[in-house]
Design an enzyme around this catalytic site. Structure first.
Site, short mmCIF file in Angstrom:
data_model
loop_
_atom_site.label_atom_id
_atom_site.label_comp_id
_atom_site.label_asym_id
_atom_site.label_seq_id
_atom_site.Cartn_x
_atom_site.Cartn_y
_atom_site.Cartn_z
N GLU A 183 17.43 -18.75 -3.24
CA GLU A 183 17.16 -17.43 -3.80
C GLU A 183 16.80 -17.51 -5.27
OE1 GLU A 183 16.81 -13.25 -4.23
OE2 GLU A 183 16.53 -14.66 -2.58
N LYS B 197 6.76 -4.66 -2.60
CA LYS B 197 8.18 -4.43 -2.34
C LYS B 197 8.48 -4.36 -0.85
CE LYS B 197 12.40 -3.50 -3.69
NZ LYS B 197 13.21 -4.62 -4.21
N CYS C 150 0.84 -1.20 0.00
CA CYS C 150 0.00 0.00 0.00
C CYS C 150 0.88 1.25 0.00
CB CYS C 150 -0.94 0.06 1.19
SG CYS C 150 -2.06 -1.35 1.34
N GLU D 111 8.68 -15.85 -8.14
CA GLU D 111 8.15 -14.50 -7.95
C GLU D 111 7.71 -13.85 -9.25
OE1 GLU D 111 10.17 -12.15 -4.23
OE2 GLU D 111 11.49 -12.62 -5.89
N LYS E 261 13.29 -16.24 -6.91
CA LYS E 261 13.21 -15.28 -8.01
C LYS E 261 12.36 -15.81 -9.15
CE LYS E 261 15.35 -11.86 -6.53
NZ LYS E 261 14.70 -12.21 -5.27
N ARG F 227 5.64 -0.64 -4.93
CA ARG F 227 5.32 -1.31 -3.66
C ARG F 227 4.33 -2.44 -3.84
NH1 ARG F 227 6.67 1.93 0.88
NH2 ARG F 227 4.97 1.09 2.12
N ASN G 148 -2.66 2.46 5.78
CA ASN G 148 -1.78 1.32 5.52
C ASN G 148 -1.75 0.44 6.75
OD1 ASN G 148 -1.14 2.35 3.05
ND2 ASN G 148 1.00 2.81 3.51
N GLY G 149 -1.65 -0.86 6.57
CA GLY G 149 -1.58 -1.77 7.69
C GLY G 149 -2.89 -2.50 7.92
N HIS H 65 16.76 -37.78 -1.01
CA HIS H 65 15.85 -37.94 0.13
C HIS H 65 14.45 -37.43 -0.19
CE1 HIS H 65 19.02 -39.29 2.80
NE2 HIS H 65 19.78 -38.28 2.38
N TRP I 275 -3.26 -2.60 -1.48
CA TRP I 275 -2.94 -4.02 -1.65
C TRP I 275 -3.90 -4.78 -0.76
CZ3 TRP I 275 -1.12 -8.36 1.00
CH2 TRP I 275 -0.49 -9.33 0.23
#
Length: 615
Positions: free
Chosen positions: A488, A610, A2, A495, A492, A27, A100-101, A511, A76
């Site tokens: 990572e 973000k 947001c 995402e 990526k 964001r 926001n929040g 395994h 968001w």
């Protein structure tokens, strides 16, 4: 997540609000809206989708939005699906609110205002705030007092911007667990959830602290903490270091991949001389670092992977025990913290809610006497963030502004900063000998050249990426310090290309994950020439024997040669300890090119943000 923008000025502020929202698009959001006060009325416009849809809607009715005071928001979704009625600002009578929040106790508060006859037009928790403020204002006839009464009743982490039609000369803002900054102008002032939104109109900022409520007018700013007026310093930023545009690149992510050699070199320069650490690097914290007997790293997402690399470095180079935990889990599991622990908090924005909460819980337990000698340290890309202000020691990552949601240069500069920290602790505690320190520092000076060579792999990786375009799932394998880079790389890819991907320690292949291997699942392998290479080659044979197709980023001296189901791209030889930084670039290129081929939104992938400022 947001974004908030607000302004009060002599001039029309609609364009300021809209430009601010555009600069906050990185964001992550699903809808956008704004409200201005003009001629004693609230005018509001909200749109689902991109900010440009809001810009177009406002342009079709320009006169209504020629106001001198207003608030705007990119949302968001948390409570309620992405829809126009759920977009901010939310209005109750003459009150407008952006938020926001999350308000965690919105359920009982909603029932309370419903019982008073207020009508809800959305599924959001934010609308509860608007109704509560409107109700309190009827009793106080004072907007600041109304907000001041409401805030203690809200449970959770949030930032607010509040307007009232009958108070067209003041904007009320609140910061409690969610970032918010005041932009200081001449005859005009602003608010935003990120200073980046306000750089076109000011480079002077006032950073609110936890629980602050501010009354913002054209020519004054008053800040209150617990009902008492307080002073907050104004900081002037060099705007050229905080601006960002794509330049010649198609996407911010690609631009930021290419910025890594310079960003990493700049970060390393703050700590190294020709063949040693600079004496002044963390000099005033040497006494605290000398007493550290254990390391605890707290982080989320990509930062968590950087912390995992640091664990290998701390334990192999200094022999200090190091634990790495996901911050969102750490604070809820009653962890055991021993005396003289260095708690390292990693965050790109410095506003990550879970990491801040984990830090605060650890500090609370230390203050309660559960353990002694706590030293808190932040590694962060935003020097003015909450995390930096709340830790004892700050070590910056000098990545500059990173716009792409999928982190690239912020990650590699975190690694660079963490290596400097490992060497500093090792030197202060005499746990690393002079020859080993000199070797690593010398290799650090070579790192920019090795990263530049890695950028030259762009076209080869783009060609290789074509084999991933129609795949449904991918495995990334690494051993030792490359295991976190495998994690990572998988993060990526998922995402930004939306391909399911998992990172595994290569020794774990047999395994369980080996059951997934077939001709349709690509296996990405990180294979620097290090002490684990022979073991890794054996793991690769396990895949090859089951008709899996291997895509290997291998050291130039690894002796791996491409064949029908083995595709090798050579990465520059690099010191074993520093290899994670160099091997990050190939996996970033891979995810980027696969995403472009699949036509996804590279810089703003769906459902992601973000800066994650809610738990």
């Amino acid at each position: 997540m947001c974004g908030i923008v607000g302004a009060i000025a002599e001039r029309n502020i609609s364009n300021v609000l809209l430009e601010g929202l555009k600069r906050l698009e990185y964001r992550g959001y699903d809808s956008a809206g704004l409200t201005v006060i003009r001629d004693g009325q609230l005018y509001r416009e909200r749109q689902v989708g991109k900010v440009q849809s809001l810009v177009d809607a406002v342009a079709s009715n320009t006169d209504n939005f020629k106001g001198n005071i207003g608030i705007a928001h990119t949302r968001w979704a948390t409570h309620g699906e992405p829809a126009q009625q759920n977009a901010h600002p939310h209005v109750s009578g003459k009150v407008a609110v952006v938020h926001n929040g999350i308000v965690e106790n919105y359920g009982p508060l909603k029932q309370e205002v419903l019982d008073k006859g207020y009508i809800f037009t959305s599924q959001t928790d934010t609308e509860v705030v608007a109704h509560l403020v409107a109700d309190a204002y009827q009793q106080t006839n004072d907007l600041f007092k109304a907000v001041e009464q409401v805030v203690p009743r809200l449970h959770g982490a949030f930032a607010l911007g509040v307007l009232h039609v009958d108070n067209p000369d003041e904007l009320i803002t609140v910061r409690l667990g969610s970032p918010l900054v005041i932009g200081v102008g001449i005859g005009e002032n602003f608010i935003a959830s990120d200073q980046l939104a306000l750089l076109p109109v000011t480079n002077r900022f006032m950073y609110l602290e936890e629980g602050d409520i501010a009354v913002i007018k054209r020519n004054s700013i008053e800040v209150f903490a617990n009902g008492v007026a307080v002073e907050r310093a104004v900081t002037e930023l060099d705007a050229k270091h905080h601006n960002a545009d794509k330049g010649e690149f198609k996407h911010y992510m690609l631009k930021e991949i290419y910025e890594q050699p310079d960003a990493v070199a700049l970060t390393l320069e703050m700590g190294i001389d020709a063949d040693d650490l600079k004496p002044e690097f963390l000099q005033r914290h040497e006494e605290a670092l000398a007493k550290v007997s254990q390391i605890q790293v707290l982080a989320c997402g990509t930062s968590y992977h950087a912390g995992m690399v640091a664990k290998y470095w701390f334990e192999s180079l200094t022999r200090l025990p190091c634990s790495v935990e996901v911050a969102s889990e750490y604070r809820y599991r009653e962890p055991v913290v021993v005396d003289n622990t260095l708690v390292i908090c990693l965050s790109q924005s410095g506003e990550t809610a879970d990491t801040l909460s984990a830090l605060r819980e650890t500090q609370r337990r230390a203050q309660a006497g559960e353990f002694n000698g706590l030293v808190s340290l932040s590694v962060c890309n935003v020097a003015t963030s909450s995390l930096v202000r709340e830790t004892d020691i700050f070590v910056p990552t000098l990545a500059g502004v990173e716009i792409g949601v999928a982190s690239t240069k912020a990650f590699t500069t975190q690694l660079a900063t963490l290596m400097l920290l490992v060497l500093k602790v090792g030197k202060v505690q005499q746990r690393i000998n002079a020859d080993e320190l000199k070797t690593i520092v010398t290799e650090m000076h070579n790192l920019k050249g090795q990263l530049d060579k890695s950028l030259a792999l762009d076209k080869a990786i783009e060609d290789m990426s074509q084999k991933f375009e129609d795949k449904k799932s991918t495995l990334f394998l690494g051993r030792g310090v490359q295991y976190p880079i495998a994690l990572e790389g998988a993060l990526k890819l998922k995402e930004i290309s939306y391909i399911h991907a998992e990172g595994y320690a290569a020794g774990e292949l047999k395994h369980g994950p080996l059951a997934l291997v077939d001709k349709d699942m690509p296996i990405v392998v990180l294979a620097p020439k290090d002490s684990m290479l022979d073991k890794l080659k054996a793991n690769m044979q396990e895949v090859h024997a089951r008709h899996g197709e291997l895509f290997v980023f291998a050291s130039e001296s690894s002796d791996l040669v491409s064949d029908e189901r083995l595709h090798v791209i050579n990465v520059p030889d690099v010191n074993e300890h520093l290899a994670p930084i160099v091997y990050s670039i190939p996996v970033q290129f891979l995810s980027y090119h696969v995403a472009v081929m699949r036509g996804t939104d590279v810089d703003q992938p769906r459902n992601l943000a973000k800066s994650v400022t809610v738990e």
